[in-house]
Design a protein around this motif. Sequence first.
Motif, PDB file in Angstrom:
ATOM      1  N   VAL A  44       0.815  -1.206   0.000  1.00  0.00           N
ATOM      2  CA  VAL A  44       0.000   0.000   0.000  1.00  0.00           C
ATOM      3  C   VAL A  44       0.852   1.260   0.000  1.00  0.00           C
ATOM      4  O   VAL A  44       0.556   2.244  -0.670  1.00  0.00           O
ATOM      5  N   LEU A  45       1.949   1.198   0.752  1.00  0.00           N
ATOM      6  CA  LEU A  45       2.793   2.376   0.868  1.00  0.00           C
ATOM      7  C   LEU A  45       3.748   2.518  -0.309  1.00  0.00           C
ATOM      8  O   LEU A  45       4.535   3.451  -0.359  1.00  0.00           O
ATOM      9  N   GLY A  46       3.665   1.565  -1.228  1.00  0.00           N
ATOM     10  CA  GLY A  46       4.529   1.648  -2.391  1.00  0.00           C
ATOM     11  C   GLY A  46       5.952   1.239  -2.105  1.00  0.00           C
ATOM     12  O   GLY A  46       6.876   1.601  -2.827  1.00  0.00           O
ATOM     13  N   LEU A  47       6.159   0.462  -1.026  1.00  0.00           N
ATOM     14  CA  LEU A  47       7.507   0.038  -0.665  1.00  0.00           C
ATOM     15  C   LEU A  47       7.880  -1.291  -1.315  1.00  0.00           C
ATOM     16  O   LEU A  47       9.018  -1.706  -1.281  1.00  0.00           O
ATOM     17  N   ALA A  48       6.867  -1.963  -1.893  1.00  0.00           N
ATOM     18  CA  ALA A  48       7.138  -3.246  -2.540  1.00  0.00           C
ATOM     19  C   ALA A  48       7.188  -3.036  -4.053  1.00  0.00           C
ATOM     20  O   ALA A  48       6.492  -2.172  -4.589  1.00  0.00           O
ATOM     21  N   THR A  49       8.020  -3.793  -4.743  1.00  0.00           N
ATOM     22  CA  THR A  49       8.039  -3.712  -6.197  1.00  0.00           C
ATOM     23  C   THR A  49       6.749  -4.323  -6.730  1.00  0.00           C
ATOM     24  O   THR A  49       6.135  -5.165  -6.055  1.00  0.00           O
ATOM     25  N   PRO A  50       6.299  -3.907  -7.911  1.00  0.00           N
ATOM     26  CA  PRO A  50       5.076  -4.487  -8.482  1.00  0.00           C
ATOM     27  C   PRO A  50       5.110  -6.018  -8.517  1.00  0.00           C
ATOM     28  O   PRO A  50       4.109  -6.669  -8.234  1.00  0.00           O
ATOM     29  N   GLU A  51       6.310  -6.589  -8.826  1.00  0.00           N
ATOM     30  CA  GLU A  51       6.398  -8.051  -8.893  1.00  0.00           C
ATOM     31  C   GLU A  51       6.106  -8.664  -7.526  1.00  0.00           C
ATOM     32  O   GLU A  51       5.335  -9.612  -7.396  1.00  0.00           O
ATOM     33  N   GLN A  52       6.739  -8.069  -6.516  1.00  0.00           N
ATOM     34  CA  GLN A  52       6.503  -8.550  -5.145  1.00  0.00           C
ATOM     35  C   GLN A  52       5.031  -8.455  -4.806  1.00  0.00           C
ATOM     36  O   GLN A  52       4.436  -9.376  -4.255  1.00  0.00           O
ATOM     37  N   ALA A  53       4.429  -7.290  -5.133  1.00  0.00           N
ATOM     38  CA  ALA A  53       3.038  -7.043  -4.793  1.00  0.00           C
ATOM     39  C   ALA A  53       2.142  -8.084  -5.435  1.00  0.00           C
ATOM     40  O   ALA A  53       1.259  -8.665  -4.789  1.00  0.00           O
ATOM     41  N   ILE A  54       2.384  -8.354  -6.717  1.00  0.00           N
ATOM     42  CA  ILE A  54       1.551  -9.328  -7.414  1.00  0.00           C
ATOM     43  C   ILE A  54       1.748 -10.714  -6.814  1.00  0.00           C
ATOM     44  O   ILE A  54       0.801 -11.472  -6.624  1.00  0.00           O
ATOM     45  N   ALA A  55       3.003 -11.018  -6.451  1.00  0.00           N
ATOM     46  CA  ALA A  55       3.287 -12.316  -5.844  1.00  0.00           C
ATOM     47  C   ALA A  55       2.553 -12.491  -4.526  1.00  0.00           C
ATOM     48  O   ALA A  55       2.191 -13.601  -4.134  1.00  0.00           O
ATOM     49  N   GLU A  56       2.268 -11.380  -3.854  1.00  0.00           N
ATOM     50  CA  GLU A  56       1.572 -11.477  -2.569  1.00  0.00           C
ATOM     51  C   GLU A  56       0.070 -11.309  -2.717  1.00  0.00           C
ATOM     52  O   GLU A  56      -0.653 -11.194  -1.734  1.00  0.00           O
ATOM     53  N   GLY A  57      -0.413 -11.236  -3.937  1.00  0.00           N
ATOM     54  CA  GLY A  57      -1.855 -11.179  -4.152  1.00  0.00           C
ATOM     55  C   GLY A  57      -2.368  -9.793  -4.474  1.00  0.00           C
ATOM     56  O   GLY A  57      -3.566  -9.583  -4.589  1.00  0.00           O
ATOM     57  N   GLY A  58      -1.470  -8.834  -4.613  1.00  0.00           N
ATOM     58  CA  GLY A  58      -1.906  -7.481  -4.957  1.00  0.00           C
ATOM     59  C   GLY A  58      -2.055  -7.327  -6.454  1.00  0.00           C
ATOM     60  O   GLY A  58      -1.788  -8.254  -7.229  1.00  0.00           O
ATOM     61  N   SER A  59      -2.495  -6.126  -6.865  1.00  0.00           N
ATOM     62  CA  SER A  59      -2.701  -5.890  -8.284  1.00  0.00           C
ATOM     63  C   SER A  59      -1.448  -5.281  -8.910  1.00  0.00           C
ATOM     64  O   SER A  59      -1.372  -5.089 -10.103  1.00  0.00           O
ATOM     65  N   GLY A  60      -0.489  -4.951  -8.068  1.00  0.00           N
ATOM     66  CA  GLY A  60       0.674  -4.236  -8.575  1.00  0.00           C
ATOM     67  C   GLY A  60       0.493  -2.745  -8.424  1.00  0.00           C
ATOM     68  O   GLY A  60       1.439  -1.983  -8.493  1.00  0.00           O
ATOM     69  N   ALA A  61      -0.763  -2.317  -8.198  1.00  0.00           N
ATOM     70  CA  ALA A  61      -1.020  -0.898  -7.968  1.00  0.00           C
ATOM     71  C   ALA A  61      -0.680  -0.565  -6.521  1.00  0.00           C
ATOM     72  O   ALA A  61      -0.793  -1.403  -5.643  1.00  0.00           O
ATOM     73  N   SER A  62      -0.246   0.652  -6.300  1.00  0.00           N
ATOM     74  CA  SER A  62      -0.005   1.065  -4.931  1.00  0.00           C
ATOM     75  C   SER A  62      -0.554   2.477  -4.759  1.00  0.00           C
ATOM     76  O   SER A  62      -0.850   3.164  -5.730  1.00  0.00           O
ATOM     77  N   ILE A  63      -0.734   2.862  -3.513  1.00  0.00           N
ATOM     78  CA  ILE A  63      -1.163   4.232  -3.252  1.00  0.00           C
ATOM     79  C   ILE A  63       0.033   4.982  -2.706  1.00  0.00           C
ATOM     80  O   ILE A  63       0.724   4.471  -1.839  1.00  0.00           O
ATOM     81  N   GLU A  64       0.283   6.157  -3.242  1.00  0.00           N
ATOM     82  CA  GLU A  64       1.305   6.990  -2.593  1.00  0.00           C
ATOM     83  C   GLU A  64       0.645   7.618  -1.383  1.00  0.00           C
ATOM     84  O   GLU A  64       0.169   8.748  -1.446  1.00  0.00           O
ATOM     85  N   ILE A  65       0.607   6.864  -0.299  1.00  0.00           N
ATOM     86  CA  ILE A  65      -0.263   7.273   0.785  1.00  0.00           C
ATOM     87  C   ILE A  65       0.128   8.622   1.393  1.00  0.00           C
ATOM     88  O   ILE A  65      -0.736   9.426   1.735  1.00  0.00           O
ATOM     89  N   GLY A  66       1.434   8.893   1.465  1.00  0.00           N
ATOM     90  CA  GLY A  66       1.879  10.154   2.049  1.00  0.00           C
ATOM     91  C   GLY A  66       1.308  11.347   1.301  1.00  0.00           C
ATOM     92  O   GLY A  66       0.825  12.315   1.893  1.00  0.00           O
ATOM     93  N   HIS A  67       1.310  11.242  -0.016  1.00  0.00           N
ATOM     94  CA  HIS A  67       0.818  12.307  -0.878  1.00  0.00           C
ATOM     95  C   HIS A  67      -0.688  12.553  -0.642  1.00  0.00           C
ATOM     96  O   HIS A  67      -1.129  13.680  -0.460  1.00  0.00           O
ATOM     97  N   PHE A  68      -1.473  11.464  -0.629  1.00  0.00           N
ATOM     98  CA  PHE A  68      -2.919  11.609  -0.434  1.00  0.00           C
ATOM     99  C   PHE A  68      -3.249  12.068   0.986  1.00  0.00           C
ATOM    100  O   PHE A  68      -4.206  12.802   1.200  1.00  0.00           O
ATOM    101  N   LEU A  69      -2.427  11.601   1.913  1.00  0.00           N
ATOM    102  CA  LEU A  69      -2.598  12.013   3.308  1.00  0.00           C
ATOM    103  C   LEU A  69      -2.433  13.529   3.404  1.00  0.00           C
ATOM    104  O   LEU A  69      -3.251  14.212   4.029  1.00  0.00           O
ATOM    105  N   LEU A  70      -1.413  14.040   2.735  1.00  0.00           N
ATOM    106  CA  LEU A  70      -1.155  15.480   2.743  1.00  0.00           C
ATOM    107  C   LEU A  70      -2.332  16.228   2.106  1.00  0.00           C
ATOM    108  O   LEU A  70      -2.800  17.242   2.631  1.00  0.00           O
ATOM    109  N   ASN A  71      -2.820  15.694   0.976  1.00  0.00           N
ATOM    110  CA  ASN A  71      -3.982  16.316   0.329  1.00  0.00           C
ATOM    111  C   ASN A  71      -5.171  16.388   1.283  1.00  0.00           C
ATOM    112  O   ASN A  71      -5.857  17.408   1.365  1.00  0.00           O
ATOM    113  N   SER A  72      -5.423  15.286   1.988  1.00  0.00           N
ATOM    114  CA  SER A  72      -6.544  15.258   2.919  1.00  0.00           C
ATOM    115  C   SER A  72      -6.348  16.273   4.034  1.00  0.00           C
ATOM    116  O   SER A  72      -7.298  16.958   4.424  1.00  0.00           O
TER     117      SER A  72
END
Lengths: 321, 320
Positions: free
Chosen positions: A89-117
């Motif tokens: 979620v935090l974008g600390l994993a590579t897309p390959e890692q993310a997909i291997a763990e069941g993710g879509s490969g997409a990540s949220i730049e959470i810090g950026h959105f947090l700042l926006n909020s």
Amino acid sequence: MTTTATPIPVTPTPAEPAATATATVRRPSRRRFSVGRAAAWTYIVIVLIVTIFPFYWILRTALSNNYALITDPASLVPTGFTLGAFQRVLGLATPEQAIAEGGSGASIEIGHFLLNSVIYATLSTVFIVFFSALAAYAFARLRWRGRELMFSLFLTALMVPGILTLLPNFVLVKELGLLNTFAGMILPTALFSAFNIFFLRQFMLGLSTETEEAALIDGAGRIRVFFRITLPMSSGPIITLSILGFITAWNDYFWPLLVTSDDSVQPLTLALAVFKQSSPQSAPDWAGLMAATLVAALPMLVLFIVFGKRIVNSIGFTGIK
Amino acid sequence: MIARSGASAPTRLSRSERNRDRRGSVNAKAPAHRGDAKLAWLFIAPALIGFLVFAAYPTLRGIYLSFTDFKVLTPPTWIGLDNFVELLGDDVFWSSLLVTVYFVVLSVALGLTLSIITAVVLHRLTASTVVRGLIILPFLISGVVAATVWSWMLDTQLGIINIALEQLTGQSIQFLTSRAWAIPSIALISVWKSLGYTAIIIFAGLQTIPPTIYEAGRIDGANEFQMFRRLTLPLLRPILALVVVLNVIGAFQVFDIVQVATKGGPANASNVLQMYIYSKAFGQFDFGYASAMSLALFAVLIVITFLQMRLLRASESDTN
């Protein structure tokens, strides 16, 4: 309507300890065991479990391995404990890692959105409460022609629900070229709130005029009186409105969804919804989703820990008025 | 900044003169002061601009747009009542109105009942601030967060609720994916989210009722239920009226939970009005038609609010 003119938290009067003393004397007789009390406690415990369980479930799932979840979905503790979901979620994993763990490969730049909020919620709250206080002061404390007329005009706005103004406001913001800007997100709600003005005016009407008059006699101007006397004396309702306003803005979804389309200014609520949609339909990345959910809810949980009692009182306060 | 109001006066008055002037003022709440009128307009200026630009003008424009054909990219053209005529024959509109009403009735009835019970129980148990704090937790999070966690817990295969149901009854429920359960599930999420908030408002109302009234009731031999029915409910009526009206208006405009949990599906089963308006406006860019629907929803809200007020006032005079 505000009959009791209690300005700001006053130091406890001697009457108060006495009152609590009588309460504690009376209490034991009511605290006897009874079927009613047992049923009441059972009910409250059930309500609390239903209230809190989803929060625990967010945490438990977020700390689980997405594939382990499928094999052991009912485990009450994290299955295949890992921080992988948070890394995805935090974008600390590579897309390959993310997909291997069941993710879509997409990540949220959470810090950026947090700042926006933070920007969106803080600016909307500060502006609306300040402008409402200014207007409330004019309605409660100043004498001018047109006061009653303007006040009743403002109150009519309480009758119009958001739905009617949503689309025209979107068109307006678009025409002003403010789509995808903080100004476009904030402006429509930052200047005017009939409820806030009404709420603060009622409070200010109840404030005693003596301090104010003394200051005026001493030669202070109205503006100084407003900033130095009325505003501090109204800190109670101002904090109430700020807390509730911040919660509302932080959780706002519909308006930001309408006026923003790229992630430069989008708040966290939108990012989370997008992340949910990008999760694989066949086998959703529930661990990742719950990690994102937890991060999105975290600032409010912190607010709750810091201001819990204050929030509870604020909610009750607004209802009674 | 400080001397602003004084400086703007044409002639400066001596302090004693100003004092006399003030002592002579009739309105004690608002002591007259030089330059007050100018300052007042300055103080309400931001709010007035906000009101005119983002409330009054959009309201009128929204009404105007509902009589036009407006596809966003081309300017609106006046088509009279065509949108409303089309609305009358729009099956999806009627079904979404029906779905919305179903949701409103279900969520408000369930939410209000549970909120009243919870508030009364909290009040009687003199429950601590911690308990009261904990039950408002769901109010603090967004509808998106609530809908996300509940769609996980209500998942047909892996959701904990269905796993528990299967253990207990041998059957699972397609909460968010079946026509019958979509709206009840969304109502469940919505009630979960707002229960604590409503309960705390009612709880605050209960605290304003003087305990002596109950003591009098007890002396007259009333039992708990009678006291609740005859004392608590009537005394709470103003607050309950407020809560009902706010909840109904809010429920009619439900959106985020629906969009995240079901997207209006399956087969329009949870396509609430606000969802349909959104898809017309931003899916098909038919702003004129979407505005007409907004106006229709607004009319419905006005009628319902009016009826609620009437009903509440009528039942009030009944008991008195």
